[in-house]
Design an enzyme around this catalytic site. Structure first.
Site, PDB file in Angstrom:
ATOM      1  N   GLU A  26       4.801  19.121 -16.298  1.00 14.11           N
ATOM      2  CA  GLU A  26       4.866  19.134 -17.759  1.00 14.11           C
ATOM      3  C   GLU A  26       4.164  20.372 -18.329  1.00 14.11           C
ATOM      4  O   GLU A  26       3.020  20.674 -17.981  1.00 14.11           O
ATOM      5  CB  GLU A  26       4.191  17.872 -18.319  1.00 14.11           C
ATOM      6  CG  GLU A  26       4.237  17.758 -19.827  1.00 14.11           C
ATOM      7  CD  GLU A  26       3.556  16.499 -20.344  1.00 14.11           C
ATOM      8  OE1 GLU A  26       2.806  15.866 -19.574  1.00 14.11           O
ATOM      9  OE2 GLU A  26       3.783  16.160 -21.520  1.00 14.11           O
TER      10      GLU A  26
ATOM     11  N   LYS B 263      10.170  14.511 -25.137  1.00 11.27           N
ATOM     12  CA  LYS B 263       9.257  13.411 -24.765  1.00 11.27           C
ATOM     13  C   LYS B 263       9.127  12.402 -25.912  1.00 11.27           C
ATOM     14  O   LYS B 263       8.813  12.776 -27.052  1.00 11.27           O
ATOM     15  CB  LYS B 263       7.881  13.997 -24.420  1.00 11.27           C
ATOM     16  CG  LYS B 263       6.876  13.005 -23.885  1.00 11.27           C
ATOM     17  CD  LYS B 263       5.602  13.742 -23.496  1.00 11.27           C
ATOM     18  CE  LYS B 263       4.571  12.812 -22.865  1.00 11.27           C
ATOM     19  NZ  LYS B 263       3.316  13.554 -22.497  1.00 11.27           N
TER      20      LYS B 263
ATOM     21  N   CYS C 164       6.270  12.555 -18.170  1.00  6.72           N
ATOM     22  CA  CYS C 164       4.905  12.079 -18.022  1.00  6.72           C
ATOM     23  C   CYS C 164       4.700  10.628 -18.484  1.00  6.72           C
ATOM     24  O   CYS C 164       5.227   9.703 -17.883  1.00  6.72           O
ATOM     25  CB  CYS C 164       3.945  13.033 -18.729  1.00  6.72           C
ATOM     26  SG  CYS C 164       2.261  12.813 -18.147  1.00  6.72           S
TER      27      CYS C 164
HETATM   28  N1  LIG Z   1       0.612  14.159 -20.513  1.00  3.11           N
HETATM   29  C1  LIG Z   1       0.661  12.839 -20.428  1.00  3.11           C
HETATM   30  O1  LIG Z   1       1.588  12.185 -20.903  1.00  3.11           O
HETATM   31  C2  LIG Z   1      -0.511  12.180 -19.745  1.00  3.11           C
HETATM   32  C3  LIG Z   1      -0.213  10.746 -19.418  1.00  3.11           C
HETATM   33  C4  LIG Z   1      -1.411  10.095 -18.779  1.00  3.11           C
HETATM   34  C5  LIG Z   1      -1.214   8.626 -18.788  1.00  3.11           C
HETATM   35  C6  LIG Z   1      -2.354   7.911 -18.157  1.00  3.11           C
HETATM   36  N2  LIG Z   1      -2.144   6.637 -17.841  1.00  3.11           N
HETATM   37  O2  LIG Z   1      -3.385   8.506 -17.993  1.00  3.11           O
END
Ligand SMILES: NC(=O)CCCCC(N)=O
Length: 261
Positions: free
Chosen positions: A41, A111, A145
């Site tokens: 990402e 996203k 993510c």
């Molecule tokens: N950049 C993100 O979407 C980080 C997601 C982290 C999710 C988590 N459970 O720590």
């Protein structure tokens, strides 16, 4: 189809250095017979939402996007690059763009599930379901993510026909996501899920690495540890549902579930 996942450490706003890492990974992936490279990402710009919002103009993003397409073309491999959207800073989201092996844009996803206050203050959330892009004889889907941590998101991709779900990520100190959730999303949707993470320290965060490819029965097709690396895995179509269950996709009582959730 062979796919490759890049796991490296980016430097926030060092686009030249980050893109050079992607280009090196793309050529290595091609040499190992991969037809697609999945990158983490926001890797070309580094994972630093507030800095991106404050310092990257739409023109800066456009230049990075052109270079990402050029990398795909020069290396002759499809590339999933996660970038800020093309809009003005106050209007853009976090996207993932699929470039074909000639650098052509094949698809783009924004996203939906932004993570935490910094992302929510720096980007706009998407509101479109992941769609399906046909490449290498397979139906590919993309989410980003935190999206994969919501069962609805992987299910939406599977319902759209995705057989391989590609997930650029930026996960720090949550190892249960690649270890438990990614294989579960694969199993419950009879779909391969490929999850490519940053590793090392970046923008004040310590990224887990642990990039992984989970097959349609939840089996691990390949995984990395905490160090930089390139994970190459053979992925295939969704297996037909056989005489033996479970038949998660076929047995869903969607109308009933919708009334409850
Ligand atoms: N950049 C993100 O979407 C980080 C997601 C982290 C999710 C988590 N459970 O720590």
């Amino acid at each position: 189809m062979k796919i490759a996942l890049m796991q490296e450490t980016a430097v926030p706003l060092d686009m030249a250095g980050n893109l050079a890492l992607i280009e090196a990974a793309a050529h290595r992936a091609r040499e190992q017979g991969a037809e697609l490279l999945l990158t983490p990402e926001l890797f070309p710009v580094g994972y630093a939402p507030a800095q991106i919002r404050a310092e990257l103009s739409a023109e800066d993003v456009a230049a990075v996007r052109v270079e990402a397409a050029a990398i795909a073309r020069r290396s002759g491999i499809a590339l999933v690059a996660s970038l800020p959207g093309q809009q003005a800073p106050e209007e853009r989201g976090i996207t993932a763009v699929l470039f074909g092996p000639e650098g052509e844009r094949l698809g783009q996803y924004q996203k939906v599930q932004l993570f935490g206050s910094e992302e929510k203050e720096s980007f706009c959330p998407g509101s479109m379901a992941p769609d399906v892009i046909r490449l290498g004889g397979l139906n590919l889907g993309v989410v980003i993510c935190y999206d994969i941590e919501f069962p609805e998101m992987a299910r939406a991709a599977a319902a759209a026909g995705a057989e391989v779900l590609l997930v650029p990520t930026a996960l720090a100190e949550e190892p249960q996501v690649p270890r438990l959730l990614v294989p579960a999303r694969a199993l419950e949707n009879r779909m391969t899920v490929a999850y490519a993470n940053h590793c090392g320290s970046e923008g004040g965060l310590s990224f887990d690495g642990l990039s992984v490819v989970a097959g349609p029965r939840g089996e691990i097709l390949g995984e990395l540890g905490s160090e930089p690396g390139l994970l190459v895995a053979e992925v295939g179509p969704r297996p037909a549902s056989g005489a033996e269950g479970p038949w998660y996709l076929e047995d869903r009582r969607t109308e009933l579930h919708r009334q409850w959730i």
